[in-house]
Design an enzyme around this catalytic site. Structure first.
Site, PDB file in Angstrom:
ATOM      1  N   PHE A 175       0.868  -1.182   0.000  1.00  0.00           N
ATOM      2  CA  PHE A 175       0.000   0.000   0.000  1.00  0.00           C
ATOM      3  C   PHE A 175       0.898   1.223   0.000  1.00  0.00           C
ATOM      4  CE2 PHE A 175      -2.425   3.463   1.781  1.00  0.00           C
ATOM      5  CZ  PHE A 175      -3.630   3.362   1.112  1.00  0.00           C
ATOM      6  N   ASP A 201       9.405   2.719   1.538  1.00  0.00           N
ATOM      7  CA  ASP A 201       8.198   3.398   2.001  1.00  0.00           C
ATOM      8  C   ASP A 201       8.085   3.163   3.503  1.00  0.00           C
ATOM      9  OD1 ASP A 201       5.639   4.109   2.776  1.00  0.00           O
ATOM     10  OD2 ASP A 201       4.661   3.315   0.987  1.00  0.00           O
ATOM     11  N   LYS A 215       2.983   9.961   8.594  1.00  0.00           N
ATOM     12  CA  LYS A 215       2.243   9.631   9.808  1.00  0.00           C
ATOM     13  C   LYS A 215       2.782  10.226  11.102  1.00  0.00           C
ATOM     14  CE  LYS A 215      -0.014   5.468   8.005  1.00  0.00           C
ATOM     15  NZ  LYS A 215      -1.397   5.948   8.050  1.00  0.00           N
TER      16      LYS A 215
END
Length: 411
Positions: free
Chosen positions: A151, A236, A265
C-alpha cells in the site's frame, strides 16, 4: 428524473449528525469515503480518547500509527500554539526557521548525506519519490516495481503502485509505469526488471497489507538487484518510520542502505506533514520547477515536526517501542483465541484463531479499546510509543475478556 441515489444504488449517504453536522441537518456535507462513524471523539490525552458522551477509550491504533507520542502531547501542542501566533505560511519561495533543523535531524537519523522534500501526506511523499526516480533515470526508464499486498497511497500514481488489484478496479485504467511482483520473491522481482525500470519501492513491513515484515535477506536481495541493474531502492516508511518498529526506520533491522526513504504519519504527531529523503546525488536530479507543493514544509507543520522529533530523541522511542512491543506481544500470545502475533516493535498484527476480526474489533470498541481489523482474521495494534506498562496490562486484559466472549459464542 431519477435522483442521484436512485441512479446509483451503491451511493451511501451517512446521516448528517453522525458526521458532526449541526443538529437538524439531514444532508451530510461530507463525502461518504469512510462510511458513517459510530463515535465522535472530542478530546485525547496520551493513550486515551474521550467521546462526546464522556466515555474513555484506550487507543491502541494511534490514528493509524500517527500519534506516536500520544494525543495532545504538551511539547507538540505548545510548539503548534506558539507558531500559530507567529507565522503559519509564506510559500516555499522563502526560508522559514524550522524546515532546516527538521531536515537535518531526519538526515542524521537516516545516516547522513541526503536531502529532504517536505509534503503533506504519505501519498505525496511517495509521489515525490517516484517522480524523482523517473527524472533520475531519464526518459524511457519510467517503470516502478512494487509488490502485491503493498500500500503506497490513494492518489492515482500511488494507487497504481499499490499492489491490491481490488482497489484499482473502480478507477481503471491505472496510469502506466507500475509493475507488481509477489511479496518476498526475489526471483519474481528479478524477472520483472527490464530496461524500462527505474526503481523498486518496498515497505519494510507491509502495513495495510496485513502487517507482514520483510526478512532482512529479502531487503538485502533487493539492494543487490538495484545495485546490479542501476535502480533506485525506495523504502516506504510512511507507517514504519520514526521509532515504531524498535529502530528509527524499519529498514534499519536489515543491513541495507536505501537510496530514497519516504515518511509521514508520526512526523507531526497528528499535524499533517511528510517527507521524502534521498541521497544527495539522487536528489540532484531535481531542478527548480520539477516538483513543488504549496503547503509542504510550512512553519506550523515543521514546528510540530521539530517538537515531535525532539521528544522522540529525548524519550528514545525506538527503545520504548522494543520494550513495550515485547511486553504486549508476550501477553497477547498467551490469550485464548490468538493463534499468533507478527510484526515488530509496536506495529503488531494479532492473528485470531477461528474468530472474525471485524466483529472482534467492533466488540473491543464497545469495551473501550480501539484497534482495527487489518484483515478478516487479524487485528492491527499500533499504540503510542509512550504507552506505559500498566496501559499494556489493561489493554491485554480488555482484549482477553473480549476474545473469551467471542470464543464462547463460536463454541
Amino acid at each position: 428524473m431519477q435522483s442521484a441515489n436512485a441512479a446509483n444504488p451503491h451511493l451511501h449517504q451517512p446521516h448528517a449528525a453522525a458526521m458532526g453536522a449541526p443538529a437538524g441537518m439531514e444532508h451530510c456535507p461530507i463525502m461518504p469515503t469512510y462510511g458513517p462513524p459510530s463515535i465522535m471523539f472530542v478530546e485525547g490525552s496520551g493513550c486515551w480518547l474521550t467521546d462526546r458522551e464522556g466515555k474513555r477509550y484506550l487507543d491502541l491504533l494511534s490514528g493509524l500509527a500517527v500519534t506516536s507520542l500520544g494525543h495532545s502531547h504538551p511539547a507538540v501542542a505548545e510548539a503548534v500554539s506558539r507558531q500559530a501566533q507567529r507565522l503559519v505560511h509564506t510559500s516555499n519561495l522563502y526560508a522559514t526557521e524550522h524546515a532546516g533543523p527538521v531536515a537535518q535531524t531526519l538526515d542524521r537519523l537516516l545516516g547522513g548525506g541526503g536531502q529532504v522534500f517536505f509534503a503533506n501526506s504519505g501519498a505525496e511523499a511517495n509521489e515525490c519519490a517516484m517522480k524523482l526516480a523517473r527524472k533520475w533515470a531519464g526518459h524511457g526508464r519510467h517503470v516502478v516495481v512494487s509488490t502485491y499486498g503493498s500500500f503506497h497511497g490513494r492518489t492515482m500514481a500511488t494507487l497504481a503502485a499499490t499492489g491490491q488489484p481490488a482497489k484499482h478496479e473502480p478507477f481503471a485504467p491505472m496510469p502506466d509505469g507500475y509493475r507488481h511482483v509477489a511479496w518476498a520473491d526475489l526471483a519474481h522481482l528479478e524477472s520483472a526488471i527490464d530496461e524500462t525500470v527505474s526503481a523498486v519501492i518496498i515497505e519494510p513491513i507491509q502495513g495495510e497489507g496485513g502487517v507482514h515484515p520483510a526478512d532482512p535477506e529479502y531487503l538485502a536481495g533487493i539492494r543487490r538487484l538495484c545495485d546490479e541493474r542501476n535502480l533506485l531502492m525506495i523504502l516506504d516508511e510512511v507507517q514504519t518510520g520514526l521509532g515504531r518498529t524498535g529502530e528509527w526506520f524499519g529498514f534499519q533491522h536489515a543491513d541495507v542502505a536505501p537510496d530514497v526513504v519516504t515518511m509521514a504519519k508520526a512526523l507531526g504527531n497528528g499535524v499533517p506533514i511528510s517527507a521524502c529523503w534521498a541521497k544527495a546525488e539522487v536528489a540532484a536530479a531535481f531542478q527548480p520547477g520539477d516538483h513543488a507543493t504549496t503547503f509542504g514544509g510550512n512553519p506550523l507543520c515543521t514546528a510540530a515536526a521539530r517538537a515531535t522529533l525532539e521528544v522522540m530523541e529525548d524519550e528514545d522511542v525506538p527503545g520504548k517501542a522494543r520494550h513495550a512491543g515485547a511486553l504486549l506481544r508476550g501477553a497477547l500470545e498467551e490469550l485464548r483465541g490468538v493463534s499468533s502475533v507478527r510484526g515488530a516493535g509496536l506495529l503488531l498484527a494479532v492473528e485470531l484463531d477461528g474468530l472474525d476480526a471485524p466483529k472482534v474489533a467492533g466488540d473491543l470498541l464497545s469495551a473501550g479499546v480501539i484497534v482495527n481489523a487489518v484483515t478478516p482474521t487479524a487485528l492491527r495494534l499500533a499504540p503510542s510509543l509512550l504507552i506505559s506498562d500498566d496501559e499494556v496490562a489493561e489493554a491485554t486484559r480488555r482484549i482477553g475478556v473480549t476474545l473469551a466472549a467471542n470464543r464462547a459464542e463460536v463454541d
